[in-house]
Motif scaffolding. Structure first.
Motif, short mmCIF file in Angstrom:
data_model
loop_
_atom_site.label_atom_id
_atom_site.label_comp_id
_atom_site.label_asym_id
_atom_site.label_seq_id
_atom_site.Cartn_x
_atom_site.Cartn_y
_atom_site.Cartn_z
N SER A 212 0.82 -1.20 0.00
CA SER A 212 0.00 0.00 0.00
C SER A 212 0.86 1.26 0.00
O SER A 212 2.03 1.24 0.39
N THR A 723 -5.97 -2.17 17.22
CA THR A 723 -5.62 -2.56 15.86
C THR A 723 -5.45 -4.08 15.80
O THR A 723 -4.95 -4.70 16.75
N ASN A 725 -3.75 -7.12 13.48
CA ASN A 725 -2.69 -7.29 12.48
C ASN A 725 -2.53 -8.78 12.17
O ASN A 725 -2.69 -9.63 13.04
N ILE A 749 -0.51 -7.77 6.87
CA ILE A 749 -1.58 -6.76 6.87
C ILE A 749 -1.57 -6.09 8.23
O ILE A 749 -1.82 -6.73 9.27
N TYR A 750 -1.28 -4.80 8.24
CA TYR A 750 -1.34 -4.01 9.47
C TYR A 750 -2.68 -3.28 9.51
O TYR A 750 -3.16 -2.77 8.50
N ASN A 751 -3.30 -3.22 10.68
CA ASN A 751 -4.59 -2.56 10.86
C ASN A 751 -5.62 -3.18 9.92
O ASN A 751 -6.24 -2.50 9.08
N LEU A 752 -5.81 -4.46 10.09
CA LEU A 752 -6.65 -5.26 9.20
C LEU A 752 -8.06 -4.68 9.06
O LEU A 752 -8.65 -4.69 7.97
N ASP A 754 -8.90 -1.58 9.35
CA ASP A 754 -8.80 -0.19 8.89
C ASP A 754 -9.35 0.79 9.94
O ASP A 754 -10.14 1.69 9.64
N ARG A 781 -5.10 0.80 7.07
CA ARG A 781 -4.77 -0.55 6.63
C ARG A 781 -3.58 -0.53 5.66
O ARG A 781 -3.53 0.26 4.72
N VAL A 783 -1.21 -3.23 3.43
CA VAL A 783 -1.05 -4.59 2.90
C VAL A 783 0.28 -4.66 2.17
O VAL A 783 0.58 -3.79 1.32
#
Length: 791
Positions: A212, A723, A725, A749-752, A754, A781, A783
């Motif tokens: 992202s 969050t 993850n 994936i961080y902050n799945l 969002d 989010r 990815v």
């Protein structure tokens, strides 16, 4: 020129320091060589016969110190509060994480970056800020000697010393610790990053990833294996990204070298490490929440309104020599260099500042300076004559901050039947050059007595020596660790006349303090260990306490420099804890209380010789206390889980003004300290099988904010947020005959979910004195997909 004169000024002190260091090293060598003559034959016979447990094998100790088994063995005997992050966890991270935000997986740490690649990173440890904790790499200090932080210090917004690709593990020492944990400015704790080590086998790995915000990440690592006994690891990587906020693109490049050579059948070892990290990009700025609500969560000031471009280069070099001088004496000496070069060029359009445009009420970052419109006694620059107005002639701004430090750390460990005695020191010499200028275009000149706000040259030297003993009795169930460290700090600050200084001057002082500590642990059973610790440590004033006393005439117009009477900040720490350690589980709980004394304050006398000047002094107290709980469990060979919870409280205490003797009541909670932090996660397949996966949740509790105008705790509170993850990877099976040995595809994936949240906010005032909230939104989010190939 300034370096030469500064060295001449302090040459006798340095000569004495180096003489003392030579004496320490000489004593250690003579003592150890004498013991070697008496016991060397036994050590050689033990090593050659394979009984390595009787002779110290330096290479073996270095390698095993990073295994989970050794970590658990260490924690069974530790008398202080310690945790760690292992290599597998580090390897699984994406560019959404950096060396400090990965610490969020552990109790009591809240770290966040306001931009990509570690730009404007803030870390809190038990409520203490990044300038009140110590960060080290292989035991050498990363903290800036003059401004105390290791990243984002003194407005060095992208000062980034390390990346995750440079480290193999992280040791986290909470609160006060034994002197052998080398640290500077460590009021709240010490974080030691362990370097990546060369492999015994030849191998090449390359990786490339995309995600992202137009993020691209690629690099390569080469392990040479043994080349006539020498082993090398060389890696290089680059990350480019547009960032999750508008106008915050950033690029980070990193080169890492590690070399190792064993001598004397493993009784001596030489390690060399070198890191060069470059970062350049645009600073994200805090913006009014009203504009974020109007224009979107990624809103930033348009670049034609205001922008700040940062360029930073960090260099670290370490030469580490260890030698088992006898079967019970280990000598280690590190020589190291840390240097940082930072430049920032900022621009703010005068057409959009509120003083000129009544339709735009918010102050912009790095606004032009109207008061610099006419030539002054110390500044001959005339912006009106060259650019038509004061605002147009100061719309561009240059800030430079260049620091370096050179140090030597000798250390000796003597193992005896019922105790392990350790002694050593740290001799550290540092310099700083800092200046700031305004002009009406770029590139700009930056010249003393022309357009310079200041030109600052500083020197700070640390001379430290410590002794520590680990007494282990009652069949190794009781450990007592007394320790004492002595520190002498010499500081000199010299400033030229400029916009901020009506006259130049120099101020210096010498400080020396001792830091005692005591830790005790007792193993009730092979798995249940209780411990308690006590200690006191200090932090010397930052360089601002020195330069704030220079260059401002008193109320009578006299050029005087008030004496520096500021004492260091002190923390006294008390801790009690309990651990449960088995082959599959590691659980711990501890309570702590850290009493903070001599908090730095400022005061402006109304009468006398120093009337109207800003003087820093010691006045306030605070208390940081809490409970930390954590558990990790390996359910099966492929399933594991972890969880931790922290309850932190940080409150200001009493305050007494030493000039007026007036007392203030206890103040509000310390701003930005979340009282509650929690993590819970589950992992599958780590280290076994072709598939790995993890899912973890992070909760950050509510935080009090501050007023921008006076830094006091405000009535506005940031809400808590959670969050989620996730990550995973798949290792492809490959034919044995092909050159490609391994192929791994990973997804993070961080902050799945969002989640929208604010990392930071404060209460500000616009040009009409109306209050409003200003802040920055955290990463949405993210990815990221990466492919890693091994040859």
């Amino acid at each position: 020129m300034w370096i030469s004169s500064s060295r001449a000024l302090n040459e006798p002190k340095l000569l004495c320091a180096f003489s003392l260091l030579r004496a320490i090293i000489g004593f250690v060598l003579v003592t150890s060589l004498t013991m070697t003559i008496n016991e060397g034959a036994l050590a050689r016979d033990s090593a050659s016969s394979g009984t390595a447990d009787q002779a110290i094998n330096v290479g073996g100790v270095s390698a095993s110190a990073r295994t989970v088994k050794t970590l658990k063995k260490k924690l069974k005997k530790a008398t202080f509060t310690e945790t760690a992050i292992g290599p597998t966890t580090i390897r699984e991270q994406s560019p959404a994480t950096n060396i400090q935000t990965i610490l969020n997986l552990t109790p009591s740490i809240n770290a966040y970056s306001e931009g990509p690649n570690g730009m404007r990173t803030t870390v809190q440890f038990r409520g203490f800020t990044g300038s009140q904790i110590s960060e080290t790499f292989d035991g050498i200090p990363l903290n800036d000697l003059f401004n105390a932080g290791s990243t984002n210090f003194a407005s060095n917004r992208n000062a980034i010393p390390l990346t995750l690709g440079n480290i193999s593990g992280i040791d986290i020492y909470r609160g006060i610790n034994n002197p052998d944990v080398n640290s500077l400015f460590s009021l709240g704790g010490t974080i030691n990053y362990l370097p990546r080590q060369p492999s015994d086998k030849y191998g090449v790995k390359v990786h490339a990833g995309a995600g992202s915000f137009s993020t691209r990440d690629y690099g390569a690592t080469v392990n040479t294996g043994s080349l006539d006994g020498y082993k090398f690891l060389i890696s290089a990587g680059k990350n480019t990204t547009h960032g999750w906020l508008q106008n915050t693109s950033d690029t980070n490049s990193n080169v890492y070298l590690a070399a190792e050579k064993d001598f004397n059948a493993g009784l001596s070892e030489l390690n060399v490490y070198f890191i060069e990290n470059h970062n350049q990009g645009y600073t994200p700025h805090n913006v009014p929440v009203a504009l974020i609500n109007e224009f979107g969560s990624d809103y930033q000031w348009p670049v034609n309104w205001s922008n700040s471009y940062n360029w930073d280069a960090h260099k670290i070099g370490i030469i580490d020599f260890k030698s088992a001088l006898s079967n019970n004496v280990l000598f280690d000496i590190k020589t190291y260099y840390v240097g940082n070069t930072y430049n920032r060029v900022s621009y703010t359009n005068p057409a959009y500042i509120p003083e000129v445009n009544p339709l735009q009420p918010y102050f912009l970052p790095n606004e032009p300076e109207n008061w610099a419109g006419q030539p002054q006694p110390n500044n001959s620059y005339d912006p009106v004559a060259l650019f038509g107005s004061a605002y147009a002639g100061t719309q561009d701004h240059l800030y430079m901050d260049h620091s370096s430090s050179l140090g030597v750390i000798p250390r000796m460990r003597i193992s005896l039947p019922h105790n392990t005695f350790i002694t050593g020191g740290n001799l550290l010499y540092g310099t700083l050059l800092s200046e700031e200028c305004w002009y009406g275009s770029t590139p700009m000149p930056c010249v003393n007595l022309y357009n310079n706000a200041w030109n600052e040259r500083d020197q700070r030297d640390f001379l430290e020596a410590f002794i520590q003993d680990d007494i282990h009795i009652l069949h190794d169930t009781l450990h007592i660790t007394p320790g004492l460290k002595y520190t002498q700090v010499d500081t000199t600050d010299a400033d030229n006349a400029g916009y901020y200084y009506a006259f130049g001057g120099t101020i210096s002082n010498t400080e020396h303090y001792t830091s005692p500590s005591l830790g005790v642990s007792y193993a009730f059973t092979p798995h249940v260990i209780a411990y308690g610790s006590w200690g006191k440590t200090f932090k010397v004033p930052e360089i601002s306490a020195y330069y704030s006393a220079i260059g401002v005439p008193n109320s009578q117009g006299q050029n005087v420099i008030p004496p520096l009477t500021l004492l260091p900040e002190f923390v006294t720490d008390k801790e009690l804890g309990l651990r449960y350690v088995t082959k599959t589980m590691l659980a711990s709980v501890d309570v702590y209380r850290e009493d903070f004394e001599n908090q730095f304050q400022s005061y402006s006398p109304q009468t006398g010789q120093y009337a109207g000047l800003g003087i820093q002094f010691n006045g306030g107290t605070a208390r940081y206390q809490g409970v930390e709980w954590s558990v990790e469990n390996q359910f099966t060979r492929i399933w594991s889980a972890f969880a931790n919870y922290t309850l932190n409280q940080a409150n200001y205490g009493s305050f007494v003004d030493p000039f007026t003797q007036s007392a203030a009541p206890p103040a509000a909670p310390v701003a930005y300290v979340p009282e509650k932090l929690a993590n819970v996660g589950i992992r599958y397949g780590y280290g076994r099988g072709p598939v790995t996966a993890d899912l973890y949740m992070r909760y950050t509790g509510p935080r009090h904010t501050s007023y921008f105008t006076n830094s006091l705790t405000s009535t506005f509170t940031l809400g808590g947020y959670t969050t989620l993850n996730a990550g995973g990877s798949y290792r492809f099976s490959l034919p044995g005959a092909v050159a490609l040995k391994s192929l791994r595809l990973s997804l993070n994936i961080y902050n799945l979910l969002d989640k929208t949240y604010y990392n930071y906010a404060f209460v500000n005032q616009d040009v009409n004195n109306n209050s409003f909230i200003q802040g920055l939104i955290g990463m949405p989010r993210f990815v990221f997909v990466r492919l890693t190939a091994g040859f």
